[in-house]
Design a protein around this motif. Structure first.
Motif, PDB file in Angstrom:
ATOM      1  N   ASP A   1       0.827  -1.202   0.000  1.00 50.14           N
ATOM      2  CA  ASP A   1       0.000   0.000   0.000  1.00 50.14           C
ATOM      3  C   ASP A   1       0.865   1.257   0.000  1.00 50.14           C
ATOM      4  O   ASP A   1       0.662   2.151  -0.809  1.00 50.14           O
ATOM      5  CB  ASP A   1      -0.938  -0.027   1.207  1.00 50.14           C
ATOM      6  CG  ASP A   1      -1.917   1.121   1.230  1.00 50.14           C
ATOM      7  OD1 ASP A   1      -2.479   1.451   0.164  1.00 50.14           O
ATOM      8  OD2 ASP A   1      -2.138   1.690   2.313  1.00 50.14           O
ATOM      9  N   GLN A   2       1.839   1.301   0.925  1.00 44.66           N
ATOM     10  CA  GLN A   2       2.730   2.457   1.041  1.00 44.66           C
ATOM     11  C   GLN A   2       4.104   1.984   1.497  1.00 44.66           C
ATOM     12  O   GLN A   2       4.215   0.967   2.172  1.00 44.66           O
ATOM     13  CB  GLN A   2       2.205   3.450   2.071  1.00 44.66           C
ATOM     14  CG  GLN A   2       0.888   4.075   1.731  1.00 44.66           C
ATOM     15  CD  GLN A   2       0.415   5.024   2.829  1.00 44.66           C
ATOM     16  OE1 GLN A   2       1.149   5.359   3.750  1.00 44.66           O
ATOM     17  NE2 GLN A   2      -0.826   5.460   2.731  1.00 44.66           N
ATOM     18  N   GLU A   3       5.115   2.775   1.143  1.00 46.64           N
ATOM     19  CA  GLU A   3       6.474   2.472   1.592  1.00 46.64           C
ATOM     20  C   GLU A   3       7.213   3.779   1.811  1.00 46.64           C
ATOM     21  O   GLU A   3       7.076   4.718   1.035  1.00 46.64           O
ATOM     22  CB  GLU A   3       7.206   1.630   0.539  1.00 46.64           C
ATOM     23  CG  GLU A   3       8.619   1.265   0.929  1.00 46.64           C
ATOM     24  CD  GLU A   3       9.308   0.355  -0.074  1.00 46.64           C
ATOM     25  OE1 GLU A   3      10.455  -0.034   0.194  1.00 46.64           O
ATOM     26  OE2 GLU A   3       8.713   0.030  -1.119  1.00 46.64           O
ATOM     27  N   ASP A   4       7.986   3.843   2.892  1.00 43.29           N
ATOM     28  CA  ASP A   4       8.890   4.958   3.123  1.00 43.29           C
ATOM     29  C   ASP A   4      10.201   4.406   3.656  1.00 43.29           C
ATOM     30  O   ASP A   4      10.415   3.185   3.635  1.00 43.29           O
ATOM     31  CB  ASP A   4       8.275   6.024   4.049  1.00 43.29           C
ATOM     32  CG  ASP A   4       7.943   5.511   5.438  1.00 43.29           C
ATOM     33  OD1 ASP A   4       8.579   4.532   5.901  1.00 43.29           O
ATOM     34  OD2 ASP A   4       7.056   6.084   6.083  1.00 43.29           O
ATOM     35  N   GLU A   5      11.074   5.259   4.124  1.00 44.66           N
ATOM     36  CA  GLU A   5      12.399   4.799   4.545  1.00 44.66           C
ATOM     37  C   GLU A   5      12.373   3.929   5.792  1.00 44.66           C
ATOM     38  O   GLU A   5      13.294   3.150   6.035  1.00 44.66           O
ATOM     39  CB  GLU A   5      13.362   5.974   4.745  1.00 44.66           C
ATOM     40  CG  GLU A   5      12.945   6.970   5.811  1.00 44.66           C
ATOM     41  CD  GLU A   5      11.925   8.009   5.339  1.00 44.66           C
ATOM     42  OE1 GLU A   5      11.355   8.677   6.202  1.00 44.66           O
ATOM     43  OE2 GLU A   5      11.685   8.119   4.135  1.00 44.66           O
ATOM     44  N   THR A   6      11.300   4.007   6.607  1.00 45.35           N
ATOM     45  CA  THR A   6      11.270   3.236   7.850  1.00 45.35           C
ATOM     46  C   THR A   6      10.405   1.985   7.788  1.00 45.35           C
ATOM     47  O   THR A   6      10.616   1.057   8.561  1.00 45.35           O
ATOM     48  CB  THR A   6      10.771   4.089   9.028  1.00 45.35           C
ATOM     49  OG1 THR A   6       9.446   4.541   8.745  1.00 45.35           O
ATOM     50  CG2 THR A   6      11.684   5.268   9.264  1.00 45.35           C
ATOM     51  N   GLY A   7       9.420   1.952   6.898  1.00 44.52           N
ATOM     52  CA  GLY A   7       8.529   0.803   6.895  1.00 44.52           C
ATOM     53  C   GLY A   7       7.695   0.673   5.644  1.00 44.52           C
ATOM     54  O   GLY A   7       7.707   1.528   4.757  1.00 44.52           O
ATOM     55  N   VAL A   8       6.950  -0.433   5.611  1.00 44.15           N
ATOM     56  CA  VAL A   8       6.076  -0.741   4.484  1.00 44.15           C
ATOM     57  C   VAL A   8       4.707  -1.126   5.035  1.00 44.15           C
ATOM     58  O   VAL A   8       4.615  -1.900   5.990  1.00 44.15           O
ATOM     59  CB  VAL A   8       6.626  -1.918   3.643  1.00 44.15           C
ATOM     60  CG1 VAL A   8       5.785  -2.134   2.403  1.00 44.15           C
ATOM     61  CG2 VAL A   8       8.075  -1.706   3.275  1.00 44.15           C
ATOM     62  N   THR A   9       3.659  -0.589   4.431  1.00 48.57           N
ATOM     63  CA  THR A   9       2.293  -0.941   4.798  1.00 48.57           C
ATOM     64  C   THR A   9       1.729  -1.842   3.707  1.00 48.57           C
ATOM     65  O   THR A   9       1.855  -1.537   2.517  1.00 48.57           O
ATOM     66  CB  THR A   9       1.414   0.324   4.938  1.00 48.57           C
ATOM     67  OG1 THR A   9       2.019   1.194   5.889  1.00 48.57           O
ATOM     68  CG2 THR A   9       0.015  -0.035   5.400  1.00 48.57           C
ATOM     69  N   TYR A  10       1.139  -2.952   4.141  1.00 46.89           N
ATOM     70  CA  TYR A  10       0.535  -3.905   3.212  1.00 46.89           C
ATOM     71  C   TYR A  10      -0.941  -4.090   3.532  1.00 46.89           C
ATOM     72  O   TYR A  10      -1.339  -4.089   4.706  1.00 46.89           O
ATOM     73  CB  TYR A  10       1.210  -5.277   3.322  1.00 46.89           C
ATOM     74  CG  TYR A  10       2.554  -5.372   2.662  1.00 46.89           C
ATOM     75  CD1 TYR A  10       2.669  -5.605   1.297  1.00 46.89           C
ATOM     76  CD2 TYR A  10       3.718  -5.227   3.401  1.00 46.89           C
ATOM     77  CE1 TYR A  10       3.906  -5.700   0.687  1.00 46.89           C
ATOM     78  CE2 TYR A  10       4.966  -5.316   2.802  1.00 46.89           C
ATOM     79  CZ  TYR A  10       5.045  -5.552   1.439  1.00 46.89           C
ATOM     80  OH  TYR A  10       6.270  -5.644   0.837  1.00 46.89           O
ATOM     81  N   LEU A  11      -1.728  -4.283   2.478  1.00 46.44           N
ATOM     82  CA  LEU A  11      -3.109  -4.730   2.604  1.00 46.44           C
ATOM     83  C   LEU A  11      -3.070  -6.241   2.499  1.00 46.44           C
ATOM     84  O   LEU A  11      -2.303  -6.797   1.708  1.00 46.44           O
ATOM     85  CB  LEU A  11      -3.961  -4.147   1.474  1.00 46.44           C
ATOM     86  CG  LEU A  11      -3.964  -2.627   1.343  1.00 46.44           C
ATOM     87  CD1 LEU A  11      -4.727  -2.217   0.084  1.00 46.44           C
ATOM     88  CD2 LEU A  11      -4.562  -1.977   2.567  1.00 46.44           C
TER      89      LEU A  11
END
Length: 79
Positions: A10-20
Motif C-alpha cells: 500500500d505504502q512504503e517509506d524509509e522506515t517501513g512498508v504498509t501492506y493490505l
C-alpha cells in the motif's frame, strides 16, 4: 483447512512498508512492517472470520521477504 491470503503493498517509506492483506480484494486488513527490525504490527483486522490466522500468515510471508531485503508489490500465502 486451506488458506489463501492476498498481500498488496500500500505504502512504503524509509522506515517501513504498509501492506493490505486478506482472502480477496473485498476484505482487506492492514499491516505494517518495520524495515529495520522486521517487526510486523497489525493496523486493521480483516473483516472476516479467522482474521488472526490471516494476519499471522501474511506477517510470516512479508518477514520472509524482509529477510532477503525485498518488499514486493504483490505476493500471497497459499496453503
Amino acid at each position: 483447512m486451506a488458506f489463501y491470503v492476498l498481500i498488496l503493498k500500500d505504502q512504503e517509506d524509509e522506515t517501513g512498508v504498509t501492506y493490505l492483506f486478506g482472502p480477496h480484494e473485498d476484505s482487506f486488513g492492514t499491516l505494517w512492517l518495520d524495515k529495520y527490525s522486521g517487526e510486523v504490527k497489525e493496523l486493521k483486522e480483516t473483516p472476516t472470520q479467522n482474521s488472526q490466522a490471516l494476519f499471522q500468515r501474511a506477517a510470516v510471508k512479508v518477514r520472509q521477504y524482509w529477510k532477503k531485503g525485498e518488499f514486493p508489490e504483490k505476493t500471497c500465502w497459499a496453503s
